[in-house]
Design an enzyme around this catalytic site. Structure first.
Site, PDB file in Angstrom:
ATOM      1  N   ALA A   1       0.772  -1.235   0.000  1.00 40.33           N
ATOM      2  CA  ALA A   1       0.000   0.000   0.000  1.00 40.33           C
ATOM      3  C   ALA A   1       0.811   1.297   0.000  1.00 40.33           C
ATOM      4  CB  ALA A   1      -0.945   0.004   1.196  1.00 40.33           C
TER       5      ALA A   1
ATOM      6  N   ASP B   1       4.240  -8.331   5.703  1.00 42.02           N
ATOM      7  CA  ASP B   1       4.440  -8.799   4.335  1.00 42.02           C
ATOM      8  C   ASP B   1       3.148  -9.470   3.883  1.00 42.02           C
ATOM      9  OD1 ASP B   1       5.121 -10.090   1.997  1.00 42.02           O
ATOM     10  OD2 ASP B   1       6.993 -10.911   2.757  1.00 42.02           O
TER      11      ASP B   1
ATOM     12  N   CYS C   1       4.589  -0.003 -12.203  1.00 41.91           N
ATOM     13  CA  CYS C   1       5.109   1.163 -12.936  1.00 41.91           C
ATOM     14  C   CYS C   1       6.354   0.721 -13.699  1.00 41.91           C
ATOM     15  CB  CYS C   1       5.403   2.320 -11.992  1.00 41.91           C
ATOM     16  SG  CYS C   1       6.484   1.924 -10.608  1.00 41.91           S
TER      17      CYS C   1
END
Length: 463
Positions: free
Chosen positions: A235, A285, A357
């Site tokens: 996040a 995690d 990305c």
């Protein structure tokens, strides 16, 4: 002054090889990470020019206690940025040497026969033509305000509103104090690329979020309805989480995970400023989260934006991984496959968005294809944003359902998004599955995905 000291510390960390630009910025503890990231990125971009200016003006010789990294960020903001945002001795120092620095800058322009500061950049250091076209995107935070009110606010500040854009070409021509409503996303405003809103009241109060358009796509395409239970698996720093909360209208539940405590603390600050409620942050995690934990029994949507090479980011500097090795890509893709497969194992999951990305097929289409070999009888790719012009690479049949973003075609950072949904009963097997998976033999298939149906049939036989 904290901004400049922190920026200088990040530059020093980069020089010592202590990490990449993003990690050092987010681990710095500075509350305004976007402002810090912008200052360090631009200082790095002008590094060679700044070094020549410092030498020519003999600033470091005159100020022996001034560290080179601090000198660079101060001189960058003094001559190339918005002006120094500090007082005290550093402002006094800048005033003492400003005339000498400006004279040296003028001499550099004469020697290079240029008139603009950007023309002093060496070709390898200059922002590419495509990257320089990427506008400043502003997401309206509907938890605190609405699009019309934000538009009115900017108009009162002297900006000219041009209405809703109808093409990417219109955005390319954007300049001055003008802005559009984005042609694709209904709560996104578009300003010229050099617009700096970090000190704007709407930003500091959380009414707007400075977020690239491509980064807005994952939450928008996940599209959970109000009241849903949602996981944001990786996040931090939290822009996508706040976007999810806005889509949910703060109704429902978000479980947000990140392993880094400093990034999580920064994220908590951002979410608080944005007015987000109903979000549980966990320093954990995501791979260690138990999908069968009753806490997550109602999770129907997952946003998965895992660690990646970041090769799609248009602003890169020393320490950023512009061209990862084959071994690094293989390691990243292995992690991405594991975490995507893990996310699909949540029993109530109906819809998932996987995004990176990254520009590399290994982290994008190849990851999705590999996981669909395992989960393709339970989940399917759906066409993400059919009107989006840039589609997935033809790595496998069905990859065109994915979308890509790029500075040249969509005026955004480089990005990849895939949307997966649970299969409805009776639907035909997709073309991207191997023949054996389309026609499984008795006892074959997805164990975790098929388990709920097996239990249901046993229960019916008992009746």
């Amino acid at each position: 002054m904290a901004l400049y000291r922190t920026a200088a510390a990040v530059l020093a960390g980069l020089e010592r090889g202590e990490g990449g630009l993003k990690s050092l910025v987010y681990n710095s503890g500075f509350p305004h990470v976007r402002q810090l990231y912008a200052l360090v990125s631009e200082t790095l971009r002008y590094a060679s020019v700044l070094e020549k200016l410092l030498d020519g003006a003999a600033l470091l010789q005159a100020e022996k206690k001034l560290a080179p990294q601090l000198a660079k960020v101060l001189v960058y903001d003094l001559l190339f940025g918005k002006g120094l945002k500090c007082g005290g001795r550093w402002k006094a120092l800048a005033r003492r040497h400003r005339a000498r620095l400006e004279a040296e800058l003028a001499r550099m322009k004469v020697r290079h026969k240029v008139s603009r500061n950007e023309d002093l950049l060496a070709p390898e250091k200059a922002v590419s033509a495509s990257a320089s076209q990427v506008p400043r995107y502003v997401r309206v935070n509907t938890l605190k305000t609405c699009v019309d009110d934000v538009i009115d606010f900017f108009k009162r500040q002297g900006y000219a509103y041009l209405g809703k854009a109808v093409s990417v070409e219109e955005l390319k021509a954007l300049s001055g104090k003008k802005f559009f409503l984005d042609l694709h996303l209904p709560e996104l405003l578009v300003f010229p690329s050099q617009t700096d809103l970090h000190d704007n009241l709407l930003y500091t109060s959380g009414h707007i979020i400075l977020q690239d358009k491509a980064s807005c796509l994952p939450a928008y395409l996940l599209g959970p309805i109000a009241g849903s239970h949602v996981i944001d698996a990786c996040a931090a720093p939290g822009n996508k989480t706040s976007h999810l909360a806005a889509i949910l209208k703060n109704k429902g539940q978000i479980f947000a995970f990140d392993v880094d405590p400093k990034r999580l603390a920064t994220m908590n600050t951002l979410l608080t400023r944005a007015g987000v409620t109903g979000c549980q942050l966990a320093q954990q995690d995501f791979l260690t989260v138990d999908p069968r934990d009753p806490k997550y029994s109602r999770v129907t949507h997952i946003l998965l934006d895992p660690s990646c090479s970041g090769s799609g980011m248009v602003t890169r500097g020393p320490g950023e991984e512009a061209a990862p090795s084959a071994e690094r890509l293989q390691a990243l893709a292995g992690f991405q496959r594991r975490v995507l497969s893990h996310a699909l194992s949540f029993p109530a999951l109906q819809r998932l968005v996987y995004s990176t990305c990254s520009l590399h097929q290994e982290e994008n289409e190849d990851v999705v294809q590999a996981v669909l070999q395992e989960w393709g009888l339970v989940f399917r790719l759906v066409t993400a944003f059919p009107s989006w012009p840039c589609r997935g690479l033809a790595a496998f049949s069905g990859a065109e359902s994915c979308l890509r973003a790029s500075p040249t075609e969509t005026l955004t950072h480089g990005f990849f998004v895939a949307v997966l949904e649970r299969w409805k009963d009776g639907a035909a097997a997709p073309s991207y599955l191997p023949a054996a998976a389309k026609n499984p033999q008795p006892g074959e298939g997805m164990e975790t995905g098929a388990a709920p149906k097996k239990r249901k049939r046993k229960k019916q036989r008992v009746k």
